[in-house]
Design a protein around this motif. Structure first.
Motif, PDB file in Angstrom:
ATOM      1  N   GLY A 184     -16.340 -10.169  37.047  1.00 48.52           N
ATOM      2  CA  GLY A 184     -16.505 -11.473  36.431  1.00 48.52           C
ATOM      3  C   GLY A 184     -15.183 -12.073  36.017  1.00 48.52           C
ATOM      4  N   GLN A 185     -14.984 -12.262  34.720  1.00 48.28           N
ATOM      5  CA  GLN A 185     -13.761 -12.865  34.199  1.00 48.28           C
ATOM      6  C   GLN A 185     -12.783 -11.827  33.653  1.00 48.28           C
ATOM      7  OE1 GLN A 185     -15.111 -15.677  31.281  1.00 48.28           O
ATOM      8  NE2 GLN A 185     -15.993 -17.069  32.794  1.00 48.28           N
ATOM      9  N   HIS A 186     -13.059 -10.548  33.869  1.00 50.68           N
ATOM     10  CA  HIS A 186     -12.227  -9.506  33.280  1.00 50.68           C
ATOM     11  C   HIS A 186     -11.538  -8.670  34.350  1.00 50.68           C
ATOM     12  CE1 HIS A 186     -15.087 -10.508  30.044  1.00 50.68           C
ATOM     13  NE2 HIS A 186     -14.100 -10.181  29.226  1.00 50.68           N
ATOM     14  N   SER A 187     -10.357  -8.146  33.994  1.00 52.61           N
ATOM     15  CA  SER A 187      -9.598  -7.265  34.866  1.00 52.61           C
ATOM     16  C   SER A 187      -9.008  -6.145  34.018  1.00 52.61           C
ATOM     17  CB  SER A 187      -8.483  -8.023  35.590  1.00 52.61           C
ATOM     18  OG  SER A 187      -7.684  -7.143  36.361  1.00 52.61           O
ATOM     19  N   VAL A 188      -9.129  -4.894  34.493  1.00 51.20           N
ATOM     20  CA  VAL A 188      -8.605  -3.755  33.752  1.00 51.20           C
ATOM     21  C   VAL A 188      -8.011  -2.760  34.747  1.00 51.20           C
ATOM     22  CG1 VAL A 188     -10.852  -2.577  33.772  1.00 51.20           C
ATOM     23  CG2 VAL A 188      -9.136  -1.953  32.059  1.00 51.20           C
ATOM     24  N   VAL A 189      -6.910  -2.119  34.354  1.00 49.70           N
ATOM     25  CA  VAL A 189      -6.277  -1.086  35.167  1.00 49.70           C
ATOM     26  C   VAL A 189      -6.570   0.262  34.520  1.00 49.70           C
ATOM     27  CG1 VAL A 189      -4.118  -0.140  36.039  1.00 49.70           C
ATOM     28  CG2 VAL A 189      -4.465  -2.621  36.003  1.00 49.70           C
ATOM     29  N   LEU A 190      -7.107   1.185  35.306  1.00 47.11           N
ATOM     30  CA  LEU A 190      -7.459   2.506  34.809  1.00 47.11           C
ATOM     31  C   LEU A 190      -6.441   3.538  35.274  1.00 47.11           C
ATOM     32  CD1 LEU A 190     -11.322   2.567  35.483  1.00 47.11           C
ATOM     33  CD2 LEU A 190     -10.127   1.893  33.387  1.00 47.11           C
ATOM     34  N   GLU A 191      -6.016   4.389  34.354  1.00 47.76           N
ATOM     35  CA  GLU A 191      -5.141   5.513  34.654  1.00 47.76           C
ATOM     36  C   GLU A 191      -6.002   6.779  34.767  1.00 47.76           C
ATOM     37  OE1 GLU A 191      -2.029   5.080  35.352  1.00 47.76           O
ATOM     38  OE2 GLU A 191      -2.042   2.946  34.830  1.00 47.76           O
ATOM     39  N   PRO A 192      -5.425   7.903  35.201  1.00 47.29           N
ATOM     40  CA  PRO A 192      -6.219   9.129  35.333  1.00 47.29           C
ATOM     41  C   PRO A 192      -6.951   9.522  34.050  1.00 47.29           C
ATOM     42  CG  PRO A 192      -4.113   9.407  36.417  1.00 47.29           C
ATOM     43  CD  PRO A 192      -4.038   8.091  35.692  1.00 47.29           C
ATOM     44  N   GLN A 193      -8.196   9.998  34.239  1.00 47.13           N
ATOM     45  CA  GLN A 193      -9.083  10.418  33.154  1.00 47.13           C
ATOM     46  C   GLN A 193      -9.507   9.269  32.240  1.00 47.13           C
ATOM     47  OE1 GLN A 193      -6.657  13.036  34.215  1.00 47.13           O
ATOM     48  NE2 GLN A 193      -8.595  13.434  35.279  1.00 47.13           N
ATOM     49  N   SER A 194      -9.465   8.063  32.752  1.00 44.10           N
ATOM     50  CA  SER A 194      -9.973   6.924  31.988  1.00 44.10           C
ATOM     51  C   SER A 194     -11.108   6.264  32.768  1.00 44.10           C
ATOM     52  CB  SER A 194      -8.866   5.913  31.690  1.00 44.10           C
ATOM     53  OG  SER A 194      -8.338   5.377  32.884  1.00 44.10           O
ATOM     54  N   ALA A 195     -11.964   5.573  32.034  1.00 40.19           N
ATOM     55  CA  ALA A 195     -13.156   4.990  32.646  1.00 40.19           C
ATOM     56  C   ALA A 195     -13.457   3.624  32.032  1.00 40.19           C
ATOM     57  CB  ALA A 195     -14.351   5.920  32.470  1.00 40.19           C
ATOM     58  N   PHE A 196     -14.161   2.825  32.807  1.00 41.37           N
ATOM     59  CA  PHE A 196     -14.601   1.503  32.362  1.00 41.37           C
ATOM     60  C   PHE A 196     -16.046   1.341  32.820  1.00 41.37           C
ATOM     61  CE2 PHE A 196     -15.468  -2.919  33.584  1.00 41.37           C
ATOM     62  CZ  PHE A 196     -15.211  -3.583  32.388  1.00 41.37           C
TER      63      PHE A 196
ATOM     64  N   LYS B 228     -27.940  -3.343  36.066  1.00 39.05           N
ATOM     65  CA  LYS B 228     -27.450  -3.491  34.691  1.00 39.05           C
ATOM     66  C   LYS B 228     -26.533  -2.341  34.256  1.00 39.05           C
ATOM     67  CE  LYS B 228     -31.261  -6.356  32.992  1.00 39.05           C
ATOM     68  NZ  LYS B 228     -32.274  -6.536  31.929  1.00 39.05           N
ATOM     69  N   TYR B 229     -26.007  -1.598  35.233  1.00 40.97           N
ATOM     70  CA  TYR B 229     -25.122  -0.473  34.921  1.00 40.97           C
ATOM     71  C   TYR B 229     -23.999  -0.450  35.946  1.00 40.97           C
ATOM     72  CZ  TYR B 229     -23.737   4.281  33.545  1.00 40.97           C
ATOM     73  OH  TYR B 229     -23.052   5.371  33.079  1.00 40.97           O
ATOM     74  N   TYR B 230     -22.753  -0.512  35.451  1.00 37.34           N
ATOM     75  CA  TYR B 230     -21.583  -0.491  36.333  1.00 37.34           C
ATOM     76  C   TYR B 230     -20.528   0.382  35.692  1.00 37.34           C
ATOM     77  CZ  TYR B 230     -17.623  -2.181  39.110  1.00 37.34           C
ATOM     78  OH  TYR B 230     -16.539  -2.263  39.946  1.00 37.34           O
ATOM     79  N   GLU B 231     -19.990   1.347  36.460  1.00 40.26           N
ATOM     80  CA  GLU B 231     -19.024   2.282  35.889  1.00 40.26           C
ATOM     81  C   GLU B 231     -17.989   2.669  36.939  1.00 40.26           C
ATOM     82  OE1 GLU B 231     -19.408   5.980  32.904  1.00 40.26           O
ATOM     83  OE2 GLU B 231     -20.460   6.269  34.808  1.00 40.26           O
ATOM     84  N   VAL B 232     -16.727   2.724  36.510  1.00 34.56           N
ATOM     85  CA  VAL B 232     -15.632   3.173  37.357  1.00 34.56           C
ATOM     86  C   VAL B 232     -14.854   4.237  36.592  1.00 34.56           C
ATOM     87  CG1 VAL B 232     -13.566   2.545  38.645  1.00 34.56           C
ATOM     88  CG2 VAL B 232     -15.451   0.902  38.446  1.00 34.56           C
ATOM     89  N   ILE B 233     -14.634   5.391  37.223  1.00 33.98           N
ATOM     90  CA  ILE B 233     -13.869   6.485  36.617  1.00 33.98           C
ATOM     91  C   ILE B 233     -12.700   6.815  37.531  1.00 33.98           C
ATOM     92  CG2 ILE B 233     -13.915   8.859  35.773  1.00 33.98           C
ATOM     93  CD1 ILE B 233     -16.923   8.574  35.378  1.00 33.98           C
ATOM     94  N   CYS B 234     -11.503   6.866  36.968  1.00 30.46           N
ATOM     95  CA  CYS B 234     -10.302   7.189  37.735  1.00 30.46           C
ATOM     96  C   CYS B 234      -9.922   8.650  37.490  1.00 30.46           C
ATOM     97  CB  CYS B 234      -9.152   6.272  37.324  1.00 30.46           C
ATOM     98  SG  CYS B 234      -7.598   6.611  38.189  1.00 30.46           S
ATOM     99  N   TYR B 235      -9.757   9.413  38.587  1.00 27.32           N
ATOM    100  CA  TYR B 235      -9.402  10.830  38.474  1.00 27.32           C
ATOM    101  C   TYR B 235      -7.937  11.093  38.803  1.00 27.32           C
ATOM    102  CZ  TYR B 235     -14.427  11.495  38.216  1.00 27.32           C
ATOM    103  OH  TYR B 235     -15.741  11.417  37.836  1.00 27.32           O
ATOM    104  N   SER B 236      -7.330  10.256  39.634  1.00 25.33           N
ATOM    105  CA  SER B 236      -5.903  10.387  39.926  1.00 25.33           C
ATOM    106  C   SER B 236      -5.378   9.029  40.357  1.00 25.33           C
ATOM    107  CB  SER B 236      -5.658  11.425  41.023  1.00 25.33           C
ATOM    108  OG  SER B 236      -6.152  10.962  42.271  1.00 25.33           O
ATOM    109  N   GLY B 237      -4.042   8.846  40.267  1.00 23.12           N
ATOM    110  CA  GLY B 237      -3.471   7.545  40.607  1.00 23.12           C
ATOM    111  C   GLY B 237      -3.875   6.494  39.589  1.00 23.12           C
ATOM    112  N   SER B 238      -4.126   5.290  40.059  1.00 27.55           N
ATOM    113  CA  SER B 238      -4.605   4.218  39.190  1.00 27.55           C
ATOM    114  C   SER B 238      -5.444   3.262  40.014  1.00 27.55           C
ATOM    115  CB  SER B 238      -3.441   3.467  38.535  1.00 27.55           C
ATOM    116  OG  SER B 238      -2.643   2.837  39.513  1.00 27.55           O
ATOM    117  N   VAL B 239      -6.373   2.597  39.356  1.00 23.53           N
ATOM    118  CA  VAL B 239      -7.237   1.634  40.033  1.00 23.53           C
ATOM    119  C   VAL B 239      -7.337   0.368  39.194  1.00 23.53           C
ATOM    120  CG1 VAL B 239      -8.601   3.476  41.109  1.00 23.53           C
ATOM    121  CG2 VAL B 239      -9.380   2.455  38.968  1.00 23.53           C
ATOM    122  N   GLN B 240      -7.517  -0.737  39.881  1.00 16.32           N
ATOM    123  CA  GLN B 240      -7.739  -2.020  39.205  1.00 16.32           C
ATOM    124  C   GLN B 240      -9.197  -2.416  39.384  1.00 16.32           C
ATOM    125  OE1 GLN B 240      -6.103  -5.604  40.963  1.00 16.32           O
ATOM    126  NE2 GLN B 240      -5.682  -6.460  38.937  1.00 16.32           N
TER     127      GLN B 240
END
Length: 305
Positions: free
Chosen positions: A197-209, A181-193
């Motif tokens: 489920g039904q959602h998609s988000v692109v993270l830039e450095p120092q951002s988290a989802f 019940k816990y899912y987290e992605v943190i981007c430190y450099s570059g970018s990640v997608q």
């Protein structure tokens, strides 16, 4: 000086300071470090090192000078030399938890794993990955259970798959945590997608989802370049107390029971991995709780009870 001579001289401490610095910044040394990490963490199957070296010697060593130099190395260094030569020629690939399928890949502490392309993964407590070496260059994909920090070498598409989502990158540094019940992605450099489920988000450095109890949240972090658990702390930002306590259990191998405590209250702060009492003070003081330690069992309650 060829690389075999460099390796031998490094093993015997015969390189000059400048030669040692150059060698320790080389790809050969990176491979040696990779192997030595593996050797330190695993019990190798029994084998005759002298016999194996002689097999190798007949295939790869061409001069009497090289053979006589090997004979002068101490028995301990002979074994090290065998291991180093094997890894440099591609006979040994370090693959912790890969294709095991039997649970033996679980790791109880922070561990560094090198992938076939020299990308590497740092695993947090109670975490594991699985990947397939075959065709890795064209299909860089790992499966993760738990929490890990990735440094990905640029190349083909790199994917991290978990039960709750998939992270796709080309080359960057990021963290993925997948717990119940816990899912987290943190981007430190570059970018990640991140696709969940039904959602998609692109993270830039120092951002988290993250998703906690099916609730999505985007937030930013400070200008840190890696997870704080790599420095011996677990850090949280507006996280329900129950997940903080679960992380405490993983880091210290303890069991926590909370009596009459609201486990959904949000906690912002951190705790150390070095001292259980200090860690408990860091968690309980901000939320006005008492604690008792009985062996590997901890009981939390309201102050004064």
């Amino acid at each position: 000086m060829d690389r075999n001579d460099k390796i031998r001289k490094w093993l015997k401490g015969e390189l000059t300071d400048s030669e040692r610095k150059d060698f320790e910044s080389s790809d050969e040394f990176a491979e040696m470090r990779r192997l030595m990490d593996a050797v330190n963490k695993f019990a190798a199957p029994p084998y005759n090192a002298e016999k194996e070296y002689r097999k190798f010697e007949g295939k790869h060593l061409k001069t009497n000078r090289e053979i006589s130099l090997y004979q002068r190395i101490s028995p301990v260094l002979k074994v090290a030399a065998v291991l180093v030569f094997v890894v440099l020629l591609g006979y040994f690939v370090f693959d912790r938890g890969s294709n095991t399928g039997n649970g033996n890949g679980w790791i109880a502490d922070q561990t560094e794993i090198f992938l076939p392309d020299s990308s590497f993964v740092l695993l947090n407590a109670d975490s594991r990955i699985r990947y397939n070496k075959s065709g890795w260059e064209n299909d860089r994909k790992v499966e993760l259970q738990g929490d890990a920090f990735f440094t990905v070498k640029k190349g083909s598409q790199f994917k991290v798959k978990t039960g709750q989502g998939t992270v796709t990158v080309l080359g960057t540094e990021f963290e993925v945590e997948d717990r119940k019940k816990y899912y987290e992605v943190i981007c430190y450099s570059g970018s990640v997608q991140v696709v969940t489920g039904q959602h998609s988000v692109v993270l830039e450095p120092q951002s988290a989802f993250r998703i906690i109890d099916n609730k999505e949240d985007n937030y930013t972090i400070s200008s840190q370049s890696e997870p704080e658990w790599l420095s011996g702390e677990s850090s949280f930002k507006s996280v329900p107390l129950q997940y903080v306590l679960k992380e405490l259990e993983r880091q210290y191998q303890v069991s926590v029971k909370a009596e009459g405590v609201d486990l959904n209250q949000l906690f912002t702060g951190s705790f150390s991995h070095e001292n259980l009492n200090i860690a408990l003070e860091s968690i309980t003081f901000p939320v006005n709780l008492d604690y008792q330690i009985n062996g590997n069992k901890i009981v939390l309650s309201f102050e004064g009870k």
